[in-house]
Every structure is written in C-alpha cells, then in structure tokens.
Write a protein that holds these residues in place. Structure first.
Motif, PDB file in Angstrom:
ATOM      1  N   ALA A 167     -79.933   3.674  -7.910  1.00  0.00           N
ATOM      2  CA  ALA A 167     -80.566   3.515  -6.667  1.00  0.00           C
ATOM      3  C   ALA A 167     -79.875   2.780  -5.543  1.00  0.00           C
ATOM      4  CB  ALA A 167     -82.065   3.143  -6.872  1.00  0.00           C
ATOM      5  N   CYS A 168     -79.523   1.513  -6.033  1.00  0.00           N
ATOM      6  CA  CYS A 168     -78.842   0.549  -5.109  1.00  0.00           C
ATOM      7  C   CYS A 168     -77.645   0.977  -4.398  1.00  0.00           C
ATOM      8  CB  CYS A 168     -78.667  -0.821  -5.536  1.00  0.00           C
ATOM      9  SG  CYS A 168     -80.217  -1.556  -5.914  1.00  0.00           S
ATOM     10  N   MET A 169     -76.767   1.905  -5.448  1.00  0.00           N
ATOM     11  CA  MET A 169     -75.368   2.552  -4.997  1.00  0.00           C
ATOM     12  C   MET A 169     -75.611   3.982  -4.350  1.00  0.00           C
ATOM     13  SD  MET A 169     -73.364   0.065  -5.535  1.00  0.00           S
ATOM     14  CE  MET A 169     -71.971   1.085  -5.373  1.00  0.00           C
ATOM     15  N   GLY A 170     -76.989   4.275  -4.324  1.00  0.00           N
ATOM     16  CA  GLY A 170     -77.264   5.692  -3.510  1.00  0.00           C
ATOM     17  C   GLY A 170     -76.693   6.753  -4.062  1.00  0.00           C
ATOM     18  N   ILE A 171     -76.775   6.792  -5.365  1.00  0.00           N
ATOM     19  CA  ILE A 171     -76.332   7.967  -6.299  1.00  0.00           C
ATOM     20  C   ILE A 171     -77.485   8.277  -7.352  1.00  0.00           C
ATOM     21  CG2 ILE A 171     -73.887   7.292  -6.159  1.00  0.00           C
ATOM     22  CD1 ILE A 171     -74.053   6.470  -9.101  1.00  0.00           C
ATOM     23  N   PRO A 172     -77.472   9.645  -7.854  1.00  0.00           N
ATOM     24  CA  PRO A 172     -78.540  10.009  -8.758  1.00  0.00           C
ATOM     25  C   PRO A 172     -77.796   9.867 -10.247  1.00  0.00           C
ATOM     26  CG  PRO A 172     -77.351  12.075  -8.228  1.00  0.00           C
ATOM     27  CD  PRO A 172     -76.751  10.905  -7.330  1.00  0.00           C
ATOM     28  N   LEU A 173     -78.577   9.573 -11.244  1.00  0.00           N
ATOM     29  CA  LEU A 173     -78.252   9.673 -12.769  1.00  0.00           C
ATOM     30  C   LEU A 173     -77.999  10.943 -13.173  1.00  0.00           C
ATOM     31  CD1 LEU A 173     -80.390   6.600 -14.039  1.00  0.00           C
ATOM     32  CD2 LEU A 173     -78.072   6.656 -13.690  1.00  0.00           C
ATOM     33  N   THR A 174     -78.789  12.046 -12.801  1.00  0.00           N
ATOM     34  CA  THR A 174     -78.461  13.266 -13.089  1.00  0.00           C
ATOM     35  C   THR A 174     -78.366  13.998 -11.704  1.00  0.00           C
ATOM     36  OG1 THR A 174     -81.072  13.725 -13.110  1.00  0.00           O
ATOM     37  CG2 THR A 174     -79.961  12.851 -15.187  1.00  0.00           C
ATOM     38  N   ASP A 175     -77.764  15.162 -11.939  1.00  0.00           N
ATOM     39  CA  ASP A 175     -77.549  16.188 -10.930  1.00  0.00           C
ATOM     40  C   ASP A 175     -77.205  17.383 -11.241  1.00  0.00           C
ATOM     41  OD1 ASP A 175     -76.770  15.692  -7.570  1.00  0.00           O
ATOM     42  OD2 ASP A 175     -75.425  17.240  -8.649  1.00  0.00           O
ATOM     43  N   ARG A 176     -77.884  18.383 -10.690  1.00  0.00           N
ATOM     44  CA  ARG A 176     -77.368  19.863 -11.261  1.00  0.00           C
ATOM     45  C   ARG A 176     -75.803  20.182 -11.089  1.00  0.00           C
ATOM     46  NH1 ARG A 176     -81.566  23.990  -8.570  1.00  0.00           N
ATOM     47  NH2 ARG A 176     -80.996  22.699  -6.617  1.00  0.00           N
ATOM     48  N   GLY A 177     -75.187  19.798 -10.132  1.00  0.00           N
ATOM     49  CA  GLY A 177     -73.874  19.803  -9.900  1.00  0.00           C
ATOM     50  C   GLY A 177     -72.868  19.101 -10.873  1.00  0.00           C
TER      51      GLY A 177
END
Length: 299
Positions: A167-177
C-alpha cells in the motif's frame, strides 16, 4: 410557512428536508462529537493475541485499540510502534519480550509461561504482536501454551507487513495482468538445513513476499534465478513499511544484492518478488528514488 395542501408536494418537501439535514449535519459536528462503535470489555483471566499492525498507529484496528486501553497487562514485541504503545494507559502492567537477531531474546517457553501466570492472577492480558499475530509470529505455539493451561484466548488480526508495504508503495499484491496468486514465505527457510523448493516458487503468475529475509537477499535472488526466473525479474525491498523512516529499493534479481550492498537497509525489511513491482515506476505513492530505480530497470 403555510401548510402544503398537495400530498405529493408535501411528501417531496419532507424528503428534501431530510436530505438537507443529512448533507449539512457533518458541517455542524466536530470530530470530538463522533462516537466510535466500540463495544465489549476485556475479560479477567483471558489472553488476547492482538495484531499491532505495521507500526502506523492509524492502521491499528478499533478492537485492538480498545483492548489496549482496557487490559490489565500488555506483553509486547520489539516491532510494536511507539505510537501504538502510547495508547496503553498509565498503571497498566507492561512486559517487553521482544526478539532481535544478535541480541538476547526471551525464550518462547517463558513468554507462554508469563501469559499463563498473568491470566492465572485474574488479569486480562493483551499479547501484542507486530503485524498480524497469525503470520510468522509464533501464534500457534502461544495458543498451545494457553490451551495446555486451560486459559481462554481470543485472536484479533492486524495489518500484516505485506499489505502495508504494498500500500505504501502504491502497488497491488495481486493483479489480473500480473499475479493471480500470492504467497507468503519465511526467509528462515533459506538456512543451509532448510532450503526452499525454489522450483515451486519460481513462477511468473504470482507475487512472492519473503518475511525476515534481509540477510538472505542474495540467496533468494540466486535461488529464484537458478530455478528459472529471468535475471531482470522485478524485486522490491521495503524497510519499516508505513512508518516515517520507511526506505525501499527496487531492482532485479540480478542487481538487487549489489544494490543492497551499496544502500544497506535496516530491519525489519520485507522482500516482494513479482511483476507487480513494475507498477512502482508509475504510481504517485513511490518516492523519487524508487521511481528512478524502476525506470532505469525497465527502459
């Protein structure tokens, strides 16, 4: 105001007034007037295994905060933030049982015995753990100790380091792509007598999160590359996630050991491996250093 004779107009007017009151009521209230929906009390003779989250006091759950303010005794770890500890009232018994590599640690058996003793004295006890108590925090051993002594226990989850760091780095842990799977791994398995199954970990469709692995970065990068992940596969290190002193490095499996040697990070440090790390380069949550490092890797 004269009464409205048309029933439909009267109904519309009443609805309008209700909506107006709802819209304007927040403007007339102060934050101090808001009552949080807290309920329940600490039970005497019971132990609560509570997650303190990643260190940011505002990421603490309401239930955890309530229990901290009600408990007779708090048994806490090294990774619990100072602002979280500040919620404990004066007069509450405090017991520090933190563990740190290279420093004296309280044996796990003694921690269990302490909780049993305090509960046996009729005290309500909060066992405060950094992150989530169920994620690499020896909760199972402590539940066994309490069960053997017939001490009732309750579990209060917290925000684990993986969620906070992403969250702090602004990324998801999972992603469909990028990643349809997520795996948490303890880097303690990187010991000589406990080598992970690198072939099962070297997947391109999942995110790997290694806990407690700062001293094992070279072994992790080497193991994943040997198992088939490409040299340029993304990796990110985040130390002290969600706290003011947060630091991070973004790079590849090939260059991360060298990066870390040139820019040492403190413990605790989380390791994220996977293509989701590429998103750091485009997120506004990333720092300038992170963005430059990621852009240099992918341009």
């Amino acid at each position: 105001m004269p009464a409205l004779s048309n029933p439909l107009l009267q109904k519309w007017f009443n609805a309008f007034m209700r909506l107006s009151q709802r819209a304007l009521s927040p403007l007339a209230r102060h934050a101090s007037d808001v009552q949080l929906p807290l309920r329940g009390k600490c039970r005497a003779g019971q132990v609560y295994l509570v997650g303190a989250g990643s260190g940011d006091v505002e990421l603490l759950t309401l239930k955890a905060a309530r229990l901290l303010m009600q408990a007779d005794a708090v048994v806490y770890d090294r990774l619990v933030g100072d602002e979280v500890l500040a919620l404990i009232p004066r007069g509450t018994e405090r017991y520090y049982v933190g563990k740190a590599r290279g420093h004296h640690s309280v044996p796990q058996a003694e921690i269990g015995a302490l909780m049993v003793k305090l509960a046996g004295e009729g005290k309500s006890v909060v066992r405060l753990k950094g992150g989530d108590p169920a994620v690499f925090a020896r909760m199972g051993e402590e539940l066994d100790a309490l069960a053997n002594a017939q001490v009732p226990a309750a579990i209060v989850p917290g925000i684990t380091a993986a969620s906070a760091a992403a969250a702090c780095m602004g990324i998801p842990l999972t992603d469909r792509g990028h990643a349809q799977q997520l795996r948490f791994v303890t880097a303690q398995l990187c010991r000589e007598d406990g080598t992970p199954d690198w072939s099962s970990l070297a997947r391109k469709d999942e995110t790997l999160v290694f806990y407690m692995g700062l001293s094992k970065v070279s072994a992790i990068c080497h193991g994943l590359r040997q198992a088939g992940l490409p040299d340029e596969w993304p990796i990110m290190l985040v130390a002290n996630a969600s706290q003011p002193e947060q630091q991070s490095l973004v790079g590849s499996l090939a260059d991360m050991p060298e990066q870390l040697a040139a820019n040492p990070l403190p413990s605790p440090c989380l390791i994220v491996v996977g293509s989701v790390v590429q998103r750091v380069a485009t997120t506004p949550a990333a720092t300038t250093t992170d963005v430059l490092s990621a852009q240099a890797m992918y341009r």
